[in-house]
Design an enzyme around this catalytic site. Sequence first.
Site, PDB file in Angstrom:
ATOM      1  CB  SER A   1      -0.840  -0.005   1.273  1.00 37.77           C
ATOM      2  OG  SER A   1      -1.453   1.252   1.467  1.00 37.77           O
TER       3      SER A   1
ATOM      4  CE1 TYR B   1      -3.817  -2.620   5.195  1.00 38.41           C
ATOM      5  CE2 TYR B   1      -3.316  -0.282   4.939  1.00 38.41           C
ATOM      6  CZ  TYR B   1      -3.626  -1.513   4.387  1.00 38.41           C
ATOM      7  OH  TYR B   1      -3.754  -1.636   3.025  1.00 38.41           O
TER       8      TYR B   1
HETATM    9  N1  NAP Z   1      -8.769  -0.738  -0.816  1.00 40.81           N
HETATM   10  C1  NAP Z   1      -7.761   0.072  -0.592  1.00 40.81           C
HETATM   11  O1  NAP Z   1      -7.947   1.296  -0.471  1.00 40.81           O
HETATM   12  C2  NAP Z   1      -6.357  -0.473  -0.533  1.00 40.81           C
HETATM   13  C3  NAP Z   1      -5.289   0.422  -0.666  1.00 40.81           C
HETATM   14  C4  NAP Z   1      -3.991  -0.073  -0.607  1.00 40.81           C
HETATM   15  C5  NAP Z   1      -3.770  -1.420  -0.426  1.00 40.81           C
HETATM   16  N2  NAP Z   1      -4.829  -2.272  -0.294  1.00 40.81           N
HETATM   17  C6  NAP Z   1      -4.534  -3.700  -0.087  1.00 40.81           C
HETATM   18  O2  NAP Z   1      -5.145  -4.434  -1.131  1.00 40.81           O
HETATM   19  C7  NAP Z   1      -5.328  -5.785  -0.706  1.00 40.81           C
HETATM   20  C8  NAP Z   1      -6.720  -6.226  -1.092  1.00 40.81           C
HETATM   21  O3  NAP Z   1      -7.664  -5.486  -0.323  1.00 40.81           O
HETATM   22  P1  NAP Z   1      -9.011  -4.908  -0.954  1.00 40.81           P
HETATM   23  O4  NAP Z   1      -8.916  -3.451  -0.933  1.00 40.81           O
HETATM   24  O5  NAP Z   1      -9.312  -5.616  -2.198  1.00 40.81           O
HETATM   25  O6  NAP Z   1     -10.026  -5.303   0.219  1.00 40.81           O
HETATM   26  P2  NAP Z   1     -11.186  -6.382   0.285  1.00 40.81           P
HETATM   27  O7  NAP Z   1     -12.190  -6.120  -0.786  1.00 40.81           O
HETATM   28  O8  NAP Z   1     -11.657  -6.362   1.698  1.00 40.81           O
HETATM   29  O9  NAP Z   1     -10.446  -7.760  -0.021  1.00 40.81           O
HETATM   30  C9  NAP Z   1      -9.623  -8.382   0.932  1.00 40.81           C
HETATM   31  C10 NAP Z   1      -9.411  -9.822   0.531  1.00 40.81           C
HETATM   32  O10 NAP Z   1      -8.584 -10.451   1.528  1.00 40.81           O
HETATM   33  C11 NAP Z   1      -9.158 -11.704   1.862  1.00 40.81           C
HETATM   34  N3  NAP Z   1      -8.850 -12.101   3.242  1.00 40.81           N
HETATM   35  C12 NAP Z   1      -9.080 -11.375   4.370  1.00 40.81           C
HETATM   36  N4  NAP Z   1      -8.734 -12.098   5.453  1.00 40.81           N
HETATM   37  C13 NAP Z   1      -8.283 -13.295   4.987  1.00 40.81           C
HETATM   38  C14 NAP Z   1      -7.793 -14.466   5.620  1.00 40.81           C
HETATM   39  N5  NAP Z   1      -7.671 -14.550   6.955  1.00 40.81           N
HETATM   40  N6  NAP Z   1      -7.410 -15.514   4.842  1.00 40.81           N
HETATM   41  C15 NAP Z   1      -7.537 -15.453   3.498  1.00 40.81           C
HETATM   42  N7  NAP Z   1      -7.988 -14.357   2.837  1.00 40.81           N
HETATM   43  C16 NAP Z   1      -8.360 -13.311   3.585  1.00 40.81           C
HETATM   44  C17 NAP Z   1     -10.665 -11.484   1.709  1.00 40.81           C
HETATM   45  O11 NAP Z   1     -11.322 -12.717   1.481  1.00 40.81           O
HETATM   46  P3  NAP Z   1     -12.209 -13.508   2.554  1.00 40.81           P
HETATM   47  O12 NAP Z   1     -12.868 -12.511   3.449  1.00 40.81           O
HETATM   48  O13 NAP Z   1     -13.158 -14.269   1.676  1.00 40.81           O
HETATM   49  O14 NAP Z   1     -11.245 -14.399   3.263  1.00 40.81           O
HETATM   50  C18 NAP Z   1     -10.704 -10.607   0.457  1.00 40.81           C
HETATM   51  O15 NAP Z   1     -10.700 -11.425  -0.681  1.00 40.81           O
HETATM   52  C19 NAP Z   1      -5.062  -5.788   0.798  1.00 40.81           C
HETATM   53  O16 NAP Z   1      -3.782  -6.337   1.046  1.00 40.81           O
HETATM   54  C20 NAP Z   1      -5.111  -4.320   1.170  1.00 40.81           C
HETATM   55  O17 NAP Z   1      -4.323  -4.044   2.286  1.00 40.81           O
HETATM   56  C21 NAP Z   1      -6.112  -1.830  -0.357  1.00 40.81           C
END
Ligand code: NAP
Length: 260
Positions: free
Chosen positions: A138, A152
């Site tokens: 991130s 985080y």
């Molecule tokens: N959205 C943002 O603004 C943003 C910005 C920078 C970086 N990121 C990063 O992008 C990545 C994806 O996040 P996102 O934004 O797409 O959020 P999201 O829609 O909440 O997706 C998160 C994913 O992680 C999986 N996950 C969570 N806990 C887990 C566990 N214990 N075991 C296996 N899988 C797990 C969830 O699947 P299940 O719940 O089905 O397990 C889901 O598929 C993350 O690493 C986040 O830190 C996001």
Amino acid sequence: MKLDFTGETVVITGASSGLGREFAKAFSAKGCRLIMVARREARMRELAAELSVPCEILPADLSREDECNRIIETIAGQGASVLINCAGFGLLGETVGHTLEEELNMIDLNVRAVHILTRRFLDLRREAGTGAILNVASCAGLLPAGPYLNTYYATKAYVASFTQGLAQELADAGSKIYVGALCPGPVYTEFTKVARGQEWSSAKTPEEVVAYAVKKMEKGKTLIVPGAGIRAGLFGTRLVSRRMATKIIGRGQKGRVEAE
Ligand SMILES: NC(=O)c1ccc[n+]([C@@H]2O[C@H](COP(=O)([O-])OP(=O)(O)OC[C@H]3O[C@@H](n4cnc5c(N)ncnc54)[C@H](OP(=O)(O)O)[C@@H]3O)[C@@H](O)[C@H]2O)c1
């Protein structure tokens, strides 16, 4: 380094939602076979039904070391050449407002799982000497600290640092294995809901971020920061002291904490 992912087998963690789901779509458009990993099996099955490529669904809780190892043992021998470490979450609010268990669970998923899967996937690719790993960090990981999303930020600093260091070691060794860190700013996904915060007032779509990321991976770029605005913001924080930057970031994150 120029990479072509057409027809490869790609492992994607966090494929049930947000960026991971979008990576699945992007690689399916390249005719890749997909191995999707997350906890919500039904979500991944629905997505697989929409895609016209072979998909294997591996439900797993990656915050558990034994589950990370099980995933590696399951994919070993399947010829997977690309790993997208996307699963992750954050929690908004004061650090002491979360239980220690919640915080450790975040560290287990955002740091330990990424480390275990990266290390063991590299071992799987050693003989072939090729392959690609993208760790979704991130822009938080490139900033000094992030009060009110504190743990985080720290986990993402680990991912960004570990990945950049590893990429340099591989380059020094003349390896053809690609390792990169994706460092997005705000993206509209389920992240904010899971973090118990208010939705971003402005953010990129997962489509925009993933299209940019894949394009940069194909060019072999190590540190991928989508968005000129985010890159300018990161540069701006270097013009003030770390203390000042931390204070400014903290004000922003505090404003996103959902009122009880
Ligand atoms: N959205 C943002 O603004 C943003 C910005 C920078 C970086 N990121 C990063 O992008 C990545 C994806 O996040 P996102 O934004 O797409 O959020 P999201 O829609 O909440 O997706 C998160 C994913 O992680 C999986 N996950 C969570 N806990 C887990 C566990 N214990 N075991 C296996 N899988 C797990 C969830 O699947 P299940 O719940 O089905 O397990 C889901 O598929 C993350 O690493 C986040 O830190 C996001």
